[in-house]
Design a protein around this motif. Structure first.
Motif, short mmCIF file in Angstrom:
data_model
loop_
_atom_site.label_atom_id
_atom_site.label_comp_id
_atom_site.label_asym_id
_atom_site.label_seq_id
_atom_site.Cartn_x
_atom_site.Cartn_y
_atom_site.Cartn_z
N THR A 145 0.82 -1.21 0.00
CA THR A 145 0.00 0.00 0.00
C THR A 145 0.85 1.25 0.00
N GLU A 146 2.00 1.20 0.63
CA GLU A 146 2.91 2.35 0.62
C GLU A 146 3.38 2.64 -0.80
N LYS A 147 3.59 1.59 -1.58
CA LYS A 147 4.03 1.75 -2.96
C LYS A 147 2.94 2.39 -3.81
N ASP A 148 1.69 1.95 -3.62
CA ASP A 148 0.55 2.49 -4.37
C ASP A 148 -0.69 2.40 -3.48
N LEU A 149 -1.21 3.54 -3.06
CA LEU A 149 -2.35 3.57 -2.14
C LEU A 149 -3.59 2.91 -2.72
N LYS A 150 -3.65 2.82 -4.04
CA LYS A 150 -4.81 2.16 -4.68
C LYS A 150 -4.84 0.67 -4.38
N ASN A 151 -3.77 0.14 -3.82
CA ASN A 151 -3.72 -1.28 -3.47
C ASN A 151 -4.35 -1.58 -2.11
N VAL A 152 -4.91 -0.55 -1.46
CA VAL A 152 -5.40 -0.73 -0.11
C VAL A 152 -6.41 -1.86 0.00
N TYR A 153 -7.30 -1.99 -0.97
CA TYR A 153 -8.32 -3.04 -0.89
C TYR A 153 -7.91 -4.31 -1.63
N VAL A 179 -7.42 4.39 6.39
CA VAL A 179 -7.01 5.68 5.84
C VAL A 179 -5.49 5.82 5.96
N LYS A 180 -4.95 6.68 5.11
CA LYS A 180 -3.54 7.05 5.19
C LYS A 180 -3.45 8.43 5.84
N ASN A 181 -2.51 8.58 6.76
CA ASN A 181 -2.32 9.87 7.41
C ASN A 181 -1.52 10.81 6.52
N TYR A 182 -1.80 12.10 6.66
CA TYR A 182 -0.96 13.12 6.06
C TYR A 182 0.21 13.35 7.01
N SER A 183 1.23 12.49 6.93
CA SER A 183 2.34 12.56 7.88
C SER A 183 3.61 13.12 7.25
N ASP A 191 -5.69 10.43 -3.82
CA ASP A 191 -5.87 9.07 -3.30
C ASP A 191 -6.03 9.06 -1.78
N VAL A 192 -5.25 9.91 -1.11
CA VAL A 192 -5.38 10.01 0.35
C VAL A 192 -6.75 10.57 0.70
N ASN A 193 -7.16 11.62 -0.02
CA ASN A 193 -8.45 12.26 0.26
C ASN A 193 -9.62 11.31 0.03
N THR A 194 -9.51 10.45 -0.98
CA THR A 194 -10.60 9.52 -1.28
C THR A 194 -10.93 8.64 -0.08
N LEU A 195 -9.91 8.10 0.57
CA LEU A 195 -10.14 7.24 1.73
C LEU A 195 -10.67 8.04 2.92
N ILE A 196 -10.10 9.21 3.15
CA ILE A 196 -10.52 10.04 4.28
C ILE A 196 -11.97 10.50 4.10
N LEU A 197 -12.30 10.97 2.89
CA LEU A 197 -13.65 11.49 2.64
C LEU A 197 -14.68 10.37 2.66
N SER A 198 -14.27 9.16 2.25
CA SER A 198 -15.18 8.02 2.32
C SER A 198 -15.56 7.73 3.77
#
Length: 368
Positions: A145-153, A179-183, A191-198
């Protein structure tokens, strides 16, 4: 990107948050002309082994008795004589959604923390407050998932992590949102926003439903987590004559969810609840109908059979509406053609649903 809530970049067994703090999300404007969205988040001190926020204080916060800015004291609970105590909470002071947040990198939850969570969960349930959970730091926990956040599921590691959480602490899988943190980012990322907003969309749906139903949650979920947590509150809404229609419900429905649906079953439930003749119940013995939301994660046949073997489904002999939920981005996805009423006598209707966590609502719905 703004950071109104202070955070720590180091890992520690102690909570960084010490106060009960309210956070708003700006809608538009600047200075005195600023406007905000009609909900707020309350950040709290986390649960810790031995210390951390006291269970009594969290329960008081749920009821609206904790004032903004109160500094939690792990040694002594908030009393009605404390300046931080709110003796007469308004509907807007009370919590409308309980959200617990845990890290995907977290170690096994200790028994002492589990005990605290159980007490908080039961108190929230008694108050009818909807509950859900968010899993953070998914990129740090999973190299794929770190390589590509779209792999989360697609990540088997994260899937196992979510199912382990569900099994160990009782959070329904469809109410756990990764979700992925804005760290380490300085700009926003789609991609980060998609998970957070969901996740945010489901939080707001749960809270809005809680208010519309007059503090009686018809779709209650039991969710807990570890270390960090928060609340969501909404402005009070005026009562309307439509809310009383639930008292004259004629059909009681019991809900069963199996697998990872990412809250898509909630969208269907919203449509079901629009009928004044329908009421949901937590007791399968007193229901007239069971709706089974079956997420297809491996093979259709084995997933359906597992769902239909659930005790609440198989033991009562009640009629079943079977909702097969297919996780896909393709609205033309070809679903299974068999009629499950021919396999299970209590199935009165097959419904196939296409959904994806990156798109709001349902992609498609087919009846059989």
């Amino acid at each position: 990107m703004t950071i109104p809530a202070l955070t720590s970049a180091t890992t520690s067994d102690q909570s960084f948050t010490k106060k009960y703090e309210t956070h708003k999300i700006k809608k538009e404007g600047r200075g005195k002309s600023k406007t905000y969205y009609p909900f707020v988040f309350n950040d709290i001190m986390g649960l810790e082994k031995g210390d951390g926020v006291r269970v009594d204080d969290i329960i008081l916060a749920l009821k609206g008795h904790v004032k903004d800015g109160y500094k939690f004291n792990p040694v002594s609970p908030l009393s009605d004589e404390d300046p931080g105590y709110n003796p007469r909470p308004s509907p807007e002071d009370k919590v409308h959604v309980l959200v617990w947040v845990l890290s995907a990198n977290a170690t096994k939850i200790t028994e002492s923390v589990l005990k605290k969570m159980k007490e908080i969960r039961e108190a929230a349930s008694d108050l009818g407050i909807p509950q859900m959970a968010i899993v953070t730091h998914i990129d740090a926990a999973c190299p794929e998932t770190e390589k590509d956040l779209k792999n989360v599921y697609k990540s088997q590691y994260l899937k196992k992590k979510v199912y382990d959480i569900s099994a160990s602490v009782g959070i329904p899988v469809n109410c756990i949102f990764p979700v992925k943190n804005y760290s380490d980012d300085i700009d926003i990322d789609d991609d980060v926003n998609t998970l957070i907003l969901s996740a945010l969309r489901k939080i707001i749906d749960f809270g809005d439903d809680f208010i519309d139903c007059g503090s009686t949650l018809h779709y209650s979920t039991i969710c807990r987590s570890y270390r960090m947590g928060g609340f969501l509150r909404f402005p009070a809404k005026p009562s309307s004559s439509s809310s009383s229609s639930w008292t004259t419900a004629t059909v009681k429905v019991f809900l069963v969810v199996t697998g990872w649906t990412f809250g898509a079953d909630y969208d269907i439930l919203e449509q079901v609840k629009r009928s004044p003749e329908v009421e949901t119940t937590r007791n399968p013995q007193e229901c007239d109908l069971i709706i089974v939301f079956c997420s297809i994660t491996s093979r259709v046949g084995s997933d359906v059979e597992a769902a239909m073997r659930e005790d609440s489904v198989s033991s009562g002999g009640k009629p079943v509406i079977l909702v097969l939920m297919h996780h896909t981005r393709d609205p033309d996805y070809s679903t299974d053609v068999r009629r499950w009423s021919e396999t299970f006598q209590n199935v009165v209707l097959d419904v196939h649903v296409l959904f994806h966590e990156t798109q709001p609502g349902l992609l498609a719905l087919f009846k059989k």
